[in-house]
Design a protein around this motif. Sequence first.
Motif, PDB file in Angstrom:
ATOM      1  N   GLY A  87     -31.173  -8.579   2.335  1.00  0.00           N
ATOM      2  CA  GLY A  87     -32.047  -9.582   1.734  1.00  0.00           C
ATOM      3  C   GLY A  87     -32.104  -9.417   0.234  1.00  0.00           C
ATOM      4  O   GLY A  87     -31.956 -10.379  -0.521  1.00  0.00           O
ATOM      5  N   GLY A  88     -32.284  -8.184  -0.177  1.00  0.00           N
ATOM      6  CA  GLY A  88     -32.308  -7.906  -1.605  1.00  0.00           C
ATOM      7  C   GLY A  88     -31.003  -8.289  -2.261  1.00  0.00           C
ATOM      8  O   GLY A  88     -30.985  -8.894  -3.323  1.00  0.00           O
ATOM      9  N   LEU A 134     -26.150 -15.654 -10.277  1.00  0.00           N
ATOM     10  CA  LEU A 134     -25.708 -17.044 -10.425  1.00  0.00           C
ATOM     11  C   LEU A 134     -26.585 -17.800 -11.430  1.00  0.00           C
ATOM     12  O   LEU A 134     -26.117 -18.662 -12.157  1.00  0.00           O
ATOM     13  N   ILE A 135     -27.865 -17.483 -11.423  1.00  0.00           N
ATOM     14  CA  ILE A 135     -28.788 -18.144 -12.346  1.00  0.00           C
ATOM     15  C   ILE A 135     -28.528 -17.677 -13.778  1.00  0.00           C
ATOM     16  O   ILE A 135     -28.512 -18.458 -14.716  1.00  0.00           O
ATOM     17  N   TYR A 171     -40.592  -6.180  -7.828  1.00  0.00           N
ATOM     18  CA  TYR A 171     -39.308  -6.686  -8.308  1.00  0.00           C
ATOM     19  C   TYR A 171     -39.021  -8.087  -7.777  1.00  0.00           C
ATOM     20  O   TYR A 171     -38.336  -8.867  -8.404  1.00  0.00           O
ATOM     21  N   PHE A 191     -38.038 -14.567   1.076  1.00  0.00           N
ATOM     22  CA  PHE A 191     -37.789 -13.269   0.445  1.00  0.00           C
ATOM     23  C   PHE A 191     -38.782 -13.006  -0.687  1.00  0.00           C
ATOM     24  O   PHE A 191     -39.394 -11.947  -0.764  1.00  0.00           O
ATOM     25  N   LEU A 248     -34.693 -17.676   0.154  1.00  0.00           N
ATOM     26  CA  LEU A 248     -35.190 -17.091  -1.088  1.00  0.00           C
ATOM     27  C   LEU A 248     -36.718 -17.187  -1.139  1.00  0.00           C
ATOM     28  O   LEU A 248     -37.389 -16.279  -1.631  1.00  0.00           O
ATOM     29  N   TRP A 302     -27.947 -25.255  -8.282  1.00  0.00           N
ATOM     30  CA  TRP A 302     -28.332 -24.323  -9.342  1.00  0.00           C
ATOM     31  C   TRP A 302     -29.635 -24.785  -9.987  1.00  0.00           C
ATOM     32  O   TRP A 302     -30.543 -24.005 -10.215  1.00  0.00           O
ATOM     33  N   TYR A 337     -35.914 -16.876 -11.401  1.00  0.00           N
ATOM     34  CA  TYR A 337     -35.396 -18.024 -10.655  1.00  0.00           C
ATOM     35  C   TYR A 337     -35.868 -19.338 -11.258  1.00  0.00           C
ATOM     36  O   TYR A 337     -35.264 -20.376 -11.064  1.00  0.00           O
ATOM     37  N   TRP A 353     -28.156 -14.366  -6.114  1.00  0.00           N
ATOM     38  CA  TRP A 353     -28.647 -15.629  -6.641  1.00  0.00           C
ATOM     39  C   TRP A 353     -29.070 -15.456  -8.099  1.00  0.00           C
ATOM     40  O   TRP A 353     -28.822 -16.315  -8.940  1.00  0.00           O
ATOM     41  N   LEU A 354     -29.701 -14.345  -8.374  1.00  0.00           N
ATOM     42  CA  LEU A 354     -30.119 -14.081  -9.752  1.00  0.00           C
ATOM     43  C   LEU A 354     -28.909 -14.093 -10.693  1.00  0.00           C
ATOM     44  O   LEU A 354     -28.948 -14.681 -11.769  1.00  0.00           O
ATOM     45  N   GLY A 409     -28.919 -10.626  -1.368  1.00  0.00           N
ATOM     46  CA  GLY A 409     -28.889 -12.081  -1.525  1.00  0.00           C
ATOM     47  C   GLY A 409     -29.707 -12.515  -2.726  1.00  0.00           C
ATOM     48  O   GLY A 409     -29.275 -13.347  -3.518  1.00  0.00           O
ATOM     49  N   GLY A 410     -30.875 -11.930  -2.866  1.00  0.00           N
ATOM     50  CA  GLY A 410     -31.735 -12.254  -3.992  1.00  0.00           C
ATOM     51  C   GLY A 410     -31.073 -11.948  -5.320  1.00  0.00           C
ATOM     52  O   GLY A 410     -31.142 -12.748  -6.253  1.00  0.00           O
ATOM     53  N   TRP A 411     -30.414 -10.798  -5.374  1.00  0.00           N
ATOM     54  CA  TRP A 411     -29.759 -10.418  -6.635  1.00  0.00           C
ATOM     55  C   TRP A 411     -28.527 -11.260  -6.913  1.00  0.00           C
ATOM     56  O   TRP A 411     -28.233 -11.575  -8.064  1.00  0.00           O
TER      57      TRP A 411
END
Lengths: 295, 296
Positions: B33-34, B43-44, A100, A93, A90, A163, A108, B40-41, B36-38
Amino acid sequence: MKVRGARAEGPSAWMVVPALAFFLVFAVLPLLGVVFLSFTNWNGLGAITWAGLESWQTALTDSVTMNALIVTLKIMVYSLVVQVPISLLLGVFTAGTQRYRAVLAVLYFVPLLLSSAAVAIAFKALLDPNLGMGPGLGLPFLAQNWLGSADLVLFVVIFVIAWQFVPFHTLIYQGGVRQIPASFYEAAQIDGAGRIQQFFHITLPQLKYTIITSSTLMVLGSLAYFDLIFVLTAGGPGYATRLLPLHMYLTGFRANDMGAASALGVILVVIGLGLALVLQRLGGKNRSSSQLEGA
Amino acid sequence: MALVAEPTQDTARQTGARPQGKPVGRTSPNLLGGLGGWVWLALIILPVYYVIITSLKNQAGFFGSNPLAPPTEPTLANYRTVLEADFVRYFVNSVVVTLGSVIPAVIVSFMAAYAVVRGSGRIIGSAHTLFLMGLAIPLQATIIPIYFMITKAQLYDTLLALILPSIAFAIPISVLILSNFLRDVPRELFESMRLDGCSEFTMMWRLALPLVRPAVVTIAIYNALHVWNGFLFPLILTQSPDKRVLPLSLWAFQDEFSVNIPAVLAAVVLSTLPLVVLYVLARRQLVSGLTAGFNK
């Protein structure tokens, strides 16, 4: 401390004294105190009496202690295994420049604003088999008794820890990646290296010290998951999530055996300092001072 | 899956190899990659969303509806319940403890960091080593002697009992970050001030402090976050309800309102709001300061 001439370079030592005094009184002295108390009997209120090795015997022969050590170790190792790859990727990334990604990085950060008590309470509600996310998403699989099952609870704890703390480490990695000179990648590109090759041959080696810093913080932090676990599971069910700091708290402040709890505290310090030292060594000897700074 | 794709995102940026803004570019390997990022988002955000919508539900709505559906009749009644349950007092306690810890911690850490970077000698050297070692001391391990000391000093169940150790444990990381920044102040600036006859004290406040102000703000926020969210010291060093700070009050609310989960979650939201405001105001500062502090 000598009085220096007016021409002497640099500030005098008194400037460090206030910070030093606070730190000596409320961190170093307690550190010595915990060693002393581990050789005594004390119920927290009455007199403190010398007990020799009795408290250590109590602490070490208690079967829960060994269990707590194992739980602590498991949580530490699983935390690293889960958090390092996720936060590394992450971080890599979000180090990109598209807008975005910057927005994602902002979002995050949110878990870092919540106290562990708040996180624990939120997840307790969310994981409720009847009123939480399981029935909400209509997925029976998610409607398990997550916190009541000795088999599942450790994984739930590891997830909740991730988390809360992955965002912080993502931030560290993001900073690390941004310091890698772009010329490295340009050179690699000319040599015909693919993207994945570049990740393994440039990004990863360049992040070595960031990985060590972040892992050190994770390992030391895993001794500090106390609040989260205390509120989320209180160490249960049974002893399934009773990690060492929690075991120390319950021994000292619930079972009123401060001597044995202090012995557990000493073990905690030894583990903390030992791991910090080992991780530092991984960074190489000549980097050791800056590694410590990195921690 | 994202595990492999994300690096390609990065290298694409670094090499400038991203396809030339053509629509085709968006279907390149960056997709994973994107993704994965989304993921995680999501999940947050899911728990945050759940907390907020539940805090707005009444009891009937909470038990009756889909837990993840927004409330049909949003209500602030839970917030009123919490505010009436002495929440304001806990809030004020948290403010007192946070300001009372962070301000002294920042001042003494700044002075110490200044001495460490600009000074020399045995006392300063040993203090520096000690602070660095302090980074590895688990705070929990020292809690029993701290409890002993605080009781002996007749400070048990006071807010000062929370403030004193919080200052001490904020010092190592603060000195570390501040000294990282102070090292970047060019020596010439100090030398020219010295030629003008300035004392070390003047240089510290007039030259060094303004130059490292971003770092000062960073550690102030970082420490505020820690103290505001601190749980262990309040749990052990205070007892009476009127000395409760917010995290502890959440824990207590959980018992008091055991059947009223929406009210508990409203308390969670309320206790987090000040930090969200602080974060919105100072995000850039905090993030850039932390990033630099940990990667130097």
